[in-house]
Design an enzyme around this catalytic site. Structure first.
Site, mmCIF file in Angstrom:
data_model
loop_
_atom_site.group_PDB
_atom_site.id
_atom_site.type_symbol
_atom_site.label_atom_id
_atom_site.label_comp_id
_atom_site.label_asym_id
_atom_site.label_seq_id
_atom_site.Cartn_x
_atom_site.Cartn_y
_atom_site.Cartn_z
ATOM 1 N N GLU A 256 0.846 -1.204 0.000
ATOM 2 C CA GLU A 256 0.000 0.000 0.000
ATOM 3 C C GLU A 256 0.878 1.250 0.000
ATOM 4 O O GLU A 256 1.565 1.547 0.995
ATOM 5 C CB GLU A 256 -0.922 0.032 1.222
ATOM 6 C CG GLU A 256 -1.848 1.236 1.157
ATOM 7 C CD GLU A 256 -2.801 1.362 2.346
ATOM 8 O OE1 GLU A 256 -3.524 2.358 2.396
ATOM 9 O OE2 GLU A 256 -2.793 0.480 3.208
ATOM 10 N N LYS A 388 -8.235 -15.263 16.100
ATOM 11 C CA LYS A 388 -8.430 -14.867 14.698
ATOM 12 C C LYS A 388 -9.883 -14.542 14.339
ATOM 13 O O LYS A 388 -10.326 -14.792 13.224
ATOM 14 C CB LYS A 388 -7.882 -15.947 13.754
ATOM 15 C CG LYS A 388 -6.407 -16.234 13.998
ATOM 16 C CD LYS A 388 -5.881 -17.376 13.185
ATOM 17 C CE LYS A 388 -4.425 -17.632 13.541
ATOM 18 N NZ LYS A 388 -3.851 -18.784 12.918
ATOM 19 N N ASP A 464 1.825 -14.317 12.647
ATOM 20 C CA ASP A 464 0.686 -14.923 11.957
ATOM 21 C C ASP A 464 -0.238 -13.795 11.486
ATOM 22 O O ASP A 464 -0.883 -13.130 12.304
ATOM 23 C CB ASP A 464 -0.056 -15.848 12.929
ATOM 24 C CG ASP A 464 -1.146 -16.654 12.236
ATOM 25 O OD1 ASP A 464 -1.623 -16.204 11.182
ATOM 26 O OD2 ASP A 464 -1.513 -17.716 12.758
#
Ligand code: ADP
Length: 579
Positions: A256, A388, A464
């Site tokens: 980005e 998550k 992660d």
């Protein structure tokens, strides 16, 4: 189909894992070994008939030589004794019979051994034809539906005829793609063959996805299965970030545009204002199994048992057996009818800690089964952990590292570096990060773009990336201080899940980024301090990112700067048509 038959002979160790160890120990001297990133692609030696032996050749030879000469010696002795005692030679005892059989067997073996090179020369000449015959035969008998085989793509450069045969076997399904590493014992070669097979079955080119340059041994069994290459993500540097009196150059892996530049500007403003302060509030990874009972009453009994302070010492002894670093801190239970959700929290040293905490939880569940034999363990993870997924439990209770980070940015720096005003920033923060997020029903998203910085640092340092979800929970606060002149900014992040050992952190490039921050690997003197420092750096970088983006929005610069840094002038249609 056994690939080994047409592959270079493996070292005496029969398992692939043993070979991997030999490679990492620097013991592997086989021609196709991969060491320190240097890949030997020299042609593989021709397979030998002796490869079919169950034991290494030298050992088999030794056994049969010894057998041959010792039974021959024994039989000659017996022969001499019989002649002396006038015993008829055809009358044999059981041991003599066994000796005769052994003599014949070892003789046949030795005959084969001396003739093996002679036979080999014929095998070698006929090998190419025989292989293709075997492959075709196997394809014929394969009952599973065959994938559509597309025309080979021009980018495919085949390493050798041998590899070409294996690619064909993978394409037609007689060799499974996932087994290539274990069958070939060469991870780069396995990736290359899998990639070629993939290109043929899909008819799509992977040109542009690099293959060489990654140590495939280092990802085996730990980071990624069935690799065909690796994606390149640029790493930019923001900094120096002045945090708790130390300077850090922060690696950010992102595609980005503007992100690194913007974070860098935030770092500059923090630096010029005397730096930021990060405080670690909590450090504990969680895992919450779900167990079920026949009644809610029994589930409640276990809840009371687990939450009773008297039982904590016993439970922590059982839990802590799993690791030198995992130390149980807390057990929190929640009931849904007959089901009990048990949230274990433990410190995990420098590891992010999911494996560690899971092992400890398993120990406790096994232990509880003695006193609660009617407990039915439904799952080691019951989502009350919560990993998550956006969840209020992490936002409120914390998970991993909970950090608060603050800085006072002087009025002058707000004007000169951030090109805005303290009042403008405070107002924007109130209406956007607090009220706007409340209107949106946000969960932990009371910030401008914490996830941007968290993801970029996570990817660069081998964390992660999926844990970006809870790790990006953040509330950004801004207040005018010092009689309304200066800006107090803080980010509070309750669940930053990071580690400096395990997972992707050990890979070469990720490890280099950790090294840049001075937090590579396990901290020897103070286990856990590397991971805690990394969490503080993440929070400090988020502070810088928040400061800069909020300033850009307050100054009305956001669209302008994105058009400058985040838009390519290249012709996208032309690029797409070349693929
Ligand atoms: P995770 O739990 O994050 O998935 P692992 O448990 O797979 O990580 O990896 C951690 C491993 O590293 C464990 O085997 C642990 O014993 C070892 N280790 C060595 N030093 C440390 C340390 N300082 N902190 C945590 N773990 C360490």
């Amino acid at each position: 189909m056994d690939l080994r038959r047409r592959l270079p002979p493996r070292p005496p160790s029969t398992t692939f894992l043993n070979q991997q160890k030999a490679v990492t120990d620097g013991e592997d001297r086989s021609p196709s070994s991969t060491k320190a990133g240097v890949i030997d692609r020299s042609p593989s030696p021709v397979p030998k008939a002796s490869d079919a032996l169950p034991l290494p050749l030298y050992l088999t030879n030794g056994i049969f030589f010894t057998l041959f000469f010792s039974v021959a010696y024994y039989l000659l002795h017996r022969w001499r004794d019989k002649i002396r005692s006038s015993t008829p030679l055809h009358v044999v005892t059981l041991s003599e019979l066994a000796a005769i059989v052994s003599l014949i067997a070892s003789f046949i073996y030795l005959l084969g051994f001396f003739g093996i090179d002679f036979v080999q020369s014929f095998i070698t000449t006929a090998r190419g034809e025989e292989d293709s015959f075997v492959l075709e035969g196997e394809v014929e008998h394969h009952s599973e539906p065959k994938p559509r085989i597309m025309d080979p793509l021009p980018s495919l450069a085949l390493a050798s005829e041998e590899d070409e045969e294996i690619v064909k076997s993978v394409v037609c399904g007689s060799v499974s793609s996932y087994s290539l590493e274990s069958q070939l014992g060469d991870c780069l070669r396995a990736a290359s063959i899998r990639r070629q097979a993939l290109e043929r079955t899909t008819g799509r080119s992977l040109l542009g996805l690099p293959l060489e340059g990654l140590d495939y041994d280092s990802i085996l069994g730990q980071c990624c299965e069935m690799p065909v290459g690796y994606v390149q993500i640029p790493v930019g540097i923001a900094g120096p970030l002045l945090l708790n009196g130390c300077e850090y150059m922060v690696p950010m892996a992102t595609t980005e545009g503007c992100l690194v530049a913007s974070t860098n500007r935030g770092c500059k403003a923090i630096f010029a204002s005397g730096g930021a302060t990060a405080i670690l509030l909590k450090d504990g990874m969680t895992r919450a199994p779900v167990v079920r009972f026949a009644t809610a009453e029994r589930a409640s009994q276990l809840k009371f048992f687990l939450e009773d302070a008297i039982n904590f010492d016993t439970l922590s002894v059982v839990f802590n057996k799993s690791s030198r670093f995992g130390r149980l801190q807390n057990i929190q239970c929640s009931i849904a009818g007959k089901n009990l959700y048990i949230r274990f929290t433990c410190s995990t040293g420098d590891a992010m800690g999911m494996n560690m905490v899971s092992k400890g939880v398993q120990n406790v569940l096994d232990f509880l089964q003695n006193d609660f034999p009617d407990m039915d363990v439904i799952g080691i993870s019951g989502n009350f952990c919560s990993d998550k997924k956006p969840a209020a439990v992490n936002w409120i209770e914390g998970r991993g590292k909970s950090v608060v980070c603050e800085a006072v940015i002087s009025e002058e720096i707000v004007k000169k570096v951030l090109k805005t005003t303290v009042h403008g920033l405070v107002e924007l923060n109130m209406l956007k990060n607090l009220t706007g997020s409340a209107i949106a029903g946000s969960l932990g998203g009371f910030n401008a773009h914490a996830a941007n910085i968290v993801s970029a640092v996570f990817i660069a340092t081998g964390q992660d990336p999926a844990q970006n979800i809870e790790s990006s929970h953040c509330i950004t606060m801004m207040e005018a201080v010092n009689n309304g002149k200066d800006l107090h900014i803080s980010v509070t992040m309750p669940s930053i899940e990071v580690g400096t050992v395990g997972g992707g952190t050990q890979l070469a490039s990720q490890s280099a980024c950790l090294n840049l921050l001075g937090v590579k690997g396990a901290s020897i003197g103070s286990p856990g301090s590397n991971a805690r420092l990394l969490a503080s750096v993440v929070a400090g970088s988020v502070l810088a990112g928040e400061l800069s983006l909020m300033s850009a929005i307050a100054a009305g610069q956001l669209v302008k700067s994105h058009m400058k840094y985040n838009r390519s002038n290249r012709d996208m249609a032309a690029i797409a048509s070349t693929v």
